[in-house]
Design an enzyme around this catalytic site. Structure first.
Site, PDB file in Angstrom:
ATOM      1  N   ASP A   1      60.352 -60.059  90.889  1.00 37.21           N
ATOM      2  CA  ASP A   1      59.521 -61.471  92.680  1.00 37.21           C
ATOM      3  C   ASP A   1      59.928 -59.767  93.826  1.00 37.21           C
ATOM      4  O   ASP A   1      60.034 -60.726  95.062  1.00 37.21           O
ATOM      5  CB  ASP A   1      60.697 -61.978  92.134  1.00 37.21           C
ATOM      6  CG  ASP A   1      61.182 -62.676  91.854  1.00 37.21           C
ATOM      7  OD1 ASP A   1      62.497 -61.268  92.042  1.00 37.21           O
ATOM      8  OD2 ASP A   1      62.064 -63.414  92.400  1.00 37.21           O
ATOM      9  N   GLU A   2      60.825 -58.738  93.951  1.00 38.02           N
ATOM     10  CA  GLU A   2      61.132 -58.153  94.449  1.00 38.02           C
ATOM     11  C   GLU A   2      61.866 -56.536  95.249  1.00 38.02           C
ATOM     12  O   GLU A   2      61.857 -55.713  93.680  1.00 38.02           O
ATOM     13  CB  GLU A   2      63.024 -58.526  95.918  1.00 38.02           C
ATOM     14  CG  GLU A   2      63.687 -58.738  94.166  1.00 38.02           C
ATOM     15  CD  GLU A   2      65.256 -59.217  95.204  1.00 38.02           C
ATOM     16  OE1 GLU A   2      65.262 -59.009  95.940  1.00 38.02           O
ATOM     17  OE2 GLU A   2      66.236 -59.339  94.010  1.00 38.02           O
TER      18      GLU A   2
ATOM     19  N   ASP B   1      60.485 -60.342  99.773  1.00 35.32           N
ATOM     20  CA  ASP B   1      60.834 -61.208  98.115  1.00 35.32           C
ATOM     21  C   ASP B   1      60.258 -62.152  98.365  1.00 35.32           C
ATOM     22  O   ASP B   1      59.665 -62.915  98.593  1.00 35.32           O
ATOM     23  CB  ASP B   1      62.296 -61.190  98.952  1.00 35.32           C
ATOM     24  CG  ASP B   1      63.179 -62.568  97.896  1.00 35.32           C
ATOM     25  OD1 ASP B   1      62.417 -62.437  96.289  1.00 35.32           O
ATOM     26  OD2 ASP B   1      63.704 -62.808  97.762  1.00 35.32           O
TER      27      ASP B   1
END
EC number: 2.7.7.7
Length: 361
Positions: A110-111, A16
């Site tokens: 983003d993860e 993350d």
């Protein structure tokens, strides 16, 4: 507890990025570093898409109306989102993941989940792989990432929150059940504020409390989700890391502390839900054609309204359609307890000259 079905434990990493959109902006503009920053619109009807850690210290959160964010942090700096840049950086991060495994399940820009049980470099330690990935991401992008390492996706996700920012945390098969037992249910991934409040009203405040409830009890009170809660209370999650997981729809909803009865307040609550859905669409480079509004009233009666258009829509169309659908149910005779909006019939972004709103007859 022995991992699922007696098999050797899997090695799952959840990566993350730390305050991704805001961190990209601070990376690219040194004048923004160390300052409270929000990515989003500063206008009266704007919504925060992302907040830097400096802004979060003041209580600023994503999906928060900009006026509320500014009230919490008068020194807050707003910058418009640059999704083309975020997608380019996300592609760099994805390349780092691919150095270790093909089993990558992106959740957003983003993860992502990674299954490194078998990996390209034949490294036995998932902890070492996570350290290598985070170091390489920093080298390539100048950004920090946090990671959770465990034997299933639920625990890996929970672990990645433990040492943020720029850290990692491991939950082993031996410690998984105990970790879940001590965790407040409002910290469980997938348990929203309304569900957590309902659990607490039933005397369920921790994972240990949840584990004490029978499967039939949980299904009685939470329907189909009862089985999921029963399993995660025992640190069980057999979901595979799925690189090809299709996304049929994107939605967001919120349950209100006090019932809403007027259109103006309802429209104000709808705005951040639309922004949340749209932020995901921008991040994935996709659009949708069907907007569905969901309303649950104080007596738990639920209704939906939907509208489909001929081509994938842009944000202004999405806002307009969602607001029209909401307006179509007013006036209401009873308070609104929950409001949700979903975008479906998903597809890739069309060229700009084809993005005209055409309603189906």
């Amino acid at each position: 507890m022995v991992p699922e079905r007696g098999a050797d434990p899997r090695k799952i990493i959840h990566v993350d990025m730390d305050a991704f959109y805001a961190s990209v902006e601070q990376r690219d503009n040194p004048e923004l570093r160390g300052k409270p920053l929000a990515v989003g619109g500063a206008a009266a009807r704007g919504v925060v898409a992302a907040a830097s850690y400096e802004a979060r210290a003041f209580g600023v959160r994503s999906a928060m109306p900009s006026v509320t964010a500014k009230r919490k942090c008068p020194e807050l700096i707003f910058v418009p989102p640059r999704f083309d840049v975020y997608r380019a950086v996300s592609a760099q991060i994805r390349d780092v993941f691919a150095e270790h495994t093909d089993l990558i399940e992106p959740l957003s820009l983003d993860e992502a989940y990674l299954d490194v049980t078998q990996n390209r470099l034949n490294i036995s330690s998932a902890t070492t792989i996570a350290e290598m990935i985070r170091a390489k991401i920093l080298e390539v992008t100048g950004l920090t990432a946090s990671a959770g390492i465990s034997y299933n996706k639920f625990l890996a996700k929970m672990a990645s929150d433990q040492n943020k920012p720029n850290g990692q945390f491991v939950i082993t098969p031996r410690h998984g059940p105990a970790f879940v037992e001590t965790l407040p249910v409002n910290k469980f991934h997938g348990v929203g504020p309304a569900t957590a409040a309902k659990m607490e009203a039933l005397g369920i405040e921790t994972g240990a409390d949840l584990k004490e409830r029978s499967l039939s009890f949980l299904q009685q009170h939470f329907g189909k989700s009862g089985l999921w809660y029963y399993q995660i209370a025992r640190a069980i999650d057999e979901r595979a890391v799925d690189p090809d997981r299709p996304r049929k729809s994107i939605g967001a909803e919120d349950t209100f502390a006090a019932d809403i009865v007027d259109l103006e307040t309802s429209l104000a609550e709808l705005k951040p839900l639309v922004a949340k859905v749209w932020g995901y669409c921008e991040g994935k480079g996709i659009r949708g054609r069907t907007v569905t509004l969901k309303i649950k009233f104080a007596d738990f009666q639920q209704i939906t309204r939907s509208r489909t258009v001929a081509v994938p829509i842009e944000l202004s169309d999405f806002e307009h359609l969602a607001a029209d659908l909401l307006g179509s149910v007013f006036p209401v005779r009873k308070g609104i307890r929950l409001l949700g909006v979903t975008l479906s019939s998903l597809g890739d972004v069309l060229p700009p000259d084809q993005r005209q709103l055409r309603f189906e007859l």
